[in-house]
Write a protein that holds these residues in place. Structure first.
Motif, mmCIF file in Angstrom:
data_model
loop_
_atom_site.group_PDB
_atom_site.id
_atom_site.type_symbol
_atom_site.label_atom_id
_atom_site.label_comp_id
_atom_site.label_asym_id
_atom_site.label_seq_id
_atom_site.Cartn_x
_atom_site.Cartn_y
_atom_site.Cartn_z
ATOM 1 N N SER A 154 -63.508 -36.501 9.350
ATOM 2 C CA SER A 154 -63.628 -36.467 7.765
ATOM 3 C C SER A 154 -63.461 -35.346 7.019
ATOM 4 C CB SER A 154 -65.128 -37.200 7.793
ATOM 5 O OG SER A 154 -66.777 -35.496 7.619
ATOM 6 N N THR A 155 -63.177 -34.240 7.936
ATOM 7 C CA THR A 155 -62.881 -33.177 7.547
ATOM 8 C C THR A 155 -62.056 -32.660 8.267
ATOM 9 O OG1 THR A 155 -65.533 -32.831 6.880
ATOM 10 C CG2 THR A 155 -63.843 -30.784 7.203
ATOM 11 N N LEU A 156 -61.680 -32.267 9.354
ATOM 12 C CA LEU A 156 -60.030 -31.849 9.968
ATOM 13 C C LEU A 156 -59.216 -33.200 10.260
ATOM 14 C CD1 LEU A 156 -61.302 -29.922 12.476
ATOM 15 C CD2 LEU A 156 -61.108 -29.778 10.303
ATOM 16 N N ASP A 157 -57.999 -33.183 9.207
ATOM 17 C CA ASP A 157 -56.714 -34.210 9.930
ATOM 18 C C ASP A 157 -56.280 -33.625 11.087
ATOM 19 O OD1 ASP A 157 -54.378 -34.557 9.850
ATOM 20 O OD2 ASP A 157 -53.442 -34.399 8.449
ATOM 21 N N PHE A 158 -56.653 -34.592 12.268
ATOM 22 C CA PHE A 158 -55.522 -34.384 13.630
ATOM 23 C C PHE A 158 -54.602 -33.869 13.572
ATOM 24 C CE2 PHE A 158 -60.892 -34.194 14.276
ATOM 25 C CZ PHE A 158 -60.400 -33.015 15.340
ATOM 26 N N SER A 159 -53.934 -34.867 12.788
ATOM 27 C CA SER A 159 -52.506 -34.910 12.997
ATOM 28 C C SER A 159 -51.546 -33.382 12.405
ATOM 29 C CB SER A 159 -51.742 -35.801 11.651
ATOM 30 O OG SER A 159 -51.797 -35.663 10.451
ATOM 31 N N GLN A 160 -52.412 -32.507 12.165
ATOM 32 C CA GLN A 160 -52.057 -31.303 11.961
ATOM 33 C C GLN A 160 -52.982 -30.231 13.129
ATOM 34 O OE1 GLN A 160 -49.409 -30.560 9.758
ATOM 35 N NE2 GLN A 160 -49.913 -32.923 9.993
ATOM 36 N N PRO A 161 -52.107 -29.192 13.326
ATOM 37 C CA PRO A 161 -52.711 -27.976 14.615
ATOM 38 C C PRO A 161 -54.415 -27.882 13.906
ATOM 39 C CG PRO A 161 -50.442 -27.769 14.074
ATOM 40 C CD PRO A 161 -50.447 -28.783 13.082
ATOM 41 N N VAL A 162 -55.091 -27.819 14.756
ATOM 42 C CA VAL A 162 -56.368 -27.199 14.586
ATOM 43 C C VAL A 162 -56.548 -26.398 15.276
ATOM 44 C CG1 VAL A 162 -58.627 -28.189 14.803
ATOM 45 C CG2 VAL A 162 -57.281 -29.098 13.735
ATOM 46 N N ALA A 163 -57.385 -24.976 15.263
ATOM 47 C CA ALA A 163 -57.655 -24.351 16.542
ATOM 48 C C ALA A 163 -58.969 -24.650 16.959
ATOM 49 C CB ALA A 163 -57.999 -22.519 15.823
ATOM 50 N N LEU A 164 -59.079 -24.153 18.182
ATOM 51 C CA LEU A 164 -60.608 -24.993 18.503
ATOM 52 C C LEU A 164 -61.144 -23.860 19.527
ATOM 53 C CD1 LEU A 164 -62.251 -27.257 19.985
ATOM 54 C CD2 LEU A 164 -60.768 -26.898 22.152
ATOM 55 N N MET A 165 -62.622 -22.986 18.869
ATOM 56 C CA MET A 165 -63.014 -22.577 19.166
ATOM 57 C C MET A 165 -64.369 -22.616 20.054
ATOM 58 S SD MET A 165 -61.177 -20.261 16.612
ATOM 59 C CE MET A 165 -62.009 -18.717 16.282
ATOM 60 N N LEU A 166 -64.120 -21.396 21.134
ATOM 61 C CA LEU A 166 -65.371 -22.033 21.766
ATOM 62 C C LEU A 166 -65.459 -20.580 22.515
ATOM 63 C CD1 LEU A 166 -63.692 -24.995 24.405
ATOM 64 C CD2 LEU A 166 -65.111 -25.036 22.117
ATOM 65 N N LEU A 167 -66.292 -19.983 21.862
ATOM 66 C CA LEU A 167 -66.819 -18.496 22.228
ATOM 67 C C LEU A 167 -68.318 -18.140 22.537
ATOM 68 C CD1 LEU A 167 -64.669 -16.186 21.168
ATOM 69 C CD2 LEU A 167 -64.849 -18.017 19.675
ATOM 70 N N GLY A 168 -68.673 -18.173 23.496
ATOM 71 C CA GLY A 168 -69.665 -18.177 23.902
ATOM 72 C C GLY A 168 -70.412 -18.904 24.229
ATOM 73 N N ILE A 169 -70.166 -20.193 25.055
ATOM 74 C CA ILE A 169 -70.055 -21.583 24.917
ATOM 75 C C ILE A 169 -70.234 -21.893 26.078
ATOM 76 C CG2 ILE A 169 -68.192 -22.631 23.706
ATOM 77 C CD1 ILE A 169 -71.575 -24.157 23.473
ATOM 78 N N LEU A 170 -68.548 -21.752 27.171
ATOM 79 C CA LEU A 170 -69.140 -22.566 28.089
ATOM 80 C C LEU A 170 -69.868 -22.091 29.596
ATOM 81 C CD1 LEU A 170 -65.037 -22.854 27.784
ATOM 82 C CD2 LEU A 170 -66.975 -24.916 27.744
ATOM 83 N N HIS A 171 -70.172 -20.826 29.230
ATOM 84 C CA HIS A 171 -70.955 -20.199 30.066
ATOM 85 C C HIS A 171 -72.023 -21.559 30.104
ATOM 86 C CE1 HIS A 171 -73.160 -18.318 27.249
ATOM 87 N NE2 HIS A 171 -73.695 -18.073 27.281
ATOM 88 N N LEU A 172 -72.888 -22.095 29.711
ATOM 89 C CA LEU A 172 -73.695 -22.790 29.315
ATOM 90 C C LEU A 172 -73.970 -24.086 29.742
ATOM 91 C CD1 LEU A 172 -75.348 -22.062 25.583
ATOM 92 C CD2 LEU A 172 -75.998 -21.223 27.749
ATOM 93 N N ILE A 173 -72.137 -24.097 29.855
ATOM 94 C CA ILE A 173 -71.757 -25.615 30.417
ATOM 95 C C ILE A 173 -71.662 -25.396 32.052
ATOM 96 C CG2 ILE A 173 -70.161 -27.508 30.943
ATOM 97 C CD1 ILE A 173 -71.398 -27.063 28.461
ATOM 98 N N GLN A 174 -72.577 -25.840 33.747
ATOM 99 C CA GLN A 174 -72.395 -25.681 34.244
ATOM 100 C C GLN A 174 -71.435 -26.759 35.490
ATOM 101 O OE1 GLN A 174 -77.170 -26.088 36.204
ATOM 102 N NE2 GLN A 174 -77.222 -26.882 34.680
ATOM 103 N N ASP A 175 -71.017 -25.640 36.607
ATOM 104 C CA ASP A 175 -69.852 -26.499 37.550
ATOM 105 C C ASP A 175 -69.828 -27.747 37.162
ATOM 106 O OD1 ASP A 175 -68.337 -23.701 37.235
ATOM 107 O OD2 ASP A 175 -69.244 -23.313 39.639
ATOM 108 N N SER A 176 -71.421 -27.937 38.369
ATOM 109 C CA SER A 176 -72.167 -29.290 38.179
ATOM 110 C C SER A 176 -70.838 -30.564 36.879
ATOM 111 C CB SER A 176 -72.806 -29.728 38.545
ATOM 112 O OG SER A 176 -73.393 -29.337 37.884
ATOM 113 N N GLU A 177 -71.045 -30.295 35.970
ATOM 114 C CA GLU A 177 -70.456 -30.901 34.830
ATOM 115 C C GLU A 177 -69.234 -30.465 34.056
ATOM 116 O OE1 GLU A 177 -74.697 -30.357 31.721
ATOM 117 O OE2 GLU A 177 -73.824 -28.110 32.329
#
Length: 276
Positions: A154-177
């Motif tokens: 509703s805010t982003l146009d996914f036909s145009q480039p987007v920056a995916l920002m994953l800053l300091g979040i993936l360490h909260l996802i365990q290997d099993s996930e």
């Protein structure tokens, strides 16, 4: 989902009642390390237990925050990105993504995503967009990307480039996930020319102290963390074109004069890459 719907799905007063202040939470612990005030006794106790064995951690956390600002500025100013999907937003602090991006390009559009009730309480600060751009807050879990992408559309146009920002979040996802699948699924929804900006706490620095810090952290917080090596972090960028200098300590990624430099010369691993 419209901006007001994203913000008002749960009224702040109702959401505040759902916040458990007796158990440390990653967003509030991080806020304490940054010098913020949106934390409680349990968060401060957990944070101090970790600091006792890794006294340079505050500098590393601040270096990670500075990396977010530099990466955002690079994406807006040099890569020409005008759309940002910031997942794992955390409690608002200085130099939020929309503030940095819109200072460069006022028409930038930013969607913030988090599943922490206390972040939702502060969502109004994240929705303070300039008149030429837009911001949205989505209450979502990175492990379930489809609802996030539908709401963000509703805010982003996914036909145009987007920056995916994953800053300091993936360490909260365990290997099993399967964190690599999580990132791949998110990138699959973005067009060619999009970017991934990512940072991740390191397991291969000050190894003994880091292992003890992780043990102490996981004893106290609601969501355990999994630290990873530089090689493991680099794997998140498979199939992408890394922007120089590649995957490095975040405080060494295109540093600005006066940026925080941790005393031991180490910090989280991070980088920025383009989707071909």
């Amino acid at each position: 989902m419209a901006e007001d719907e994203a913000n008002d799905r749960v009224a702040p007063d109702d959401m505040t009642a759902k916040i458990d202040t007796s158990v440390a939470h990653p967003a509030r612990v991080y806020d304490y390390w940054l010098g913020g005030k949106d934390n409680f006794a349990a968060d401060r106790e957990a944070a101090e237990r970790v600091l006792a064995v890794t006294p340079g951690l505050r500098e590393r956390v601040r270096a990670n925050r500075a990396f977010l600002a530099r990466a955002t500025r690079y994406l807006a100013a040099e890569a020409g990105i005008r759309q940002f999907l910031d997942i794992g937003t955390g409690i608002p602090a200085a130099n939020n993504t929309h503030e940095v991006a819109q200072a460069v390009a006022p028409d930038s559009r930013i969607v913030y995503v988090d599943n922490d009730p206390i972040v939702l309480v502060h969502a109004k600060a994240l929705l303070a967009s300039g008149p030429q751009g837009a911001t949205q807050y989505v209450d979502g879990d990175i492990r379930d990307p489809d609802p996030i992408m539908r709401a963000a559309a509703s805010t982003l146009d996914f036909s145009q480039p987007v920056a995916l920002m994953l800053l300091g979040i993936l360490h909260l996802i365990q290997d099993s996930e399967d964190p690599y699948r999580v990132v791949a699924d998110l990138l699959d929804g973005l067009p060619s020319g999009s970017y991934l900006a990512l940072s991740h706490p390191a397991s291969d620095i000050n190894v003994i102290a880091q292992a003890e810090a992780q043990r102490r952290y996981n004893q106290r917080v609601s969501t355990p963390q999994t630290l990873r090596t530089r090689e493991e972090v680099t794997r998140f960028f498979d199939g992408l074109e890394l922007v120089p200098p590649g995957v490095v300590y975040v405080h060494t990624w295109r540093p600005d004069p006066g940026d925080v430099v941790p005393g031991d010369g180490t910090s989280a691993h991070g980088g920025v890459a383009r989707k071909p």
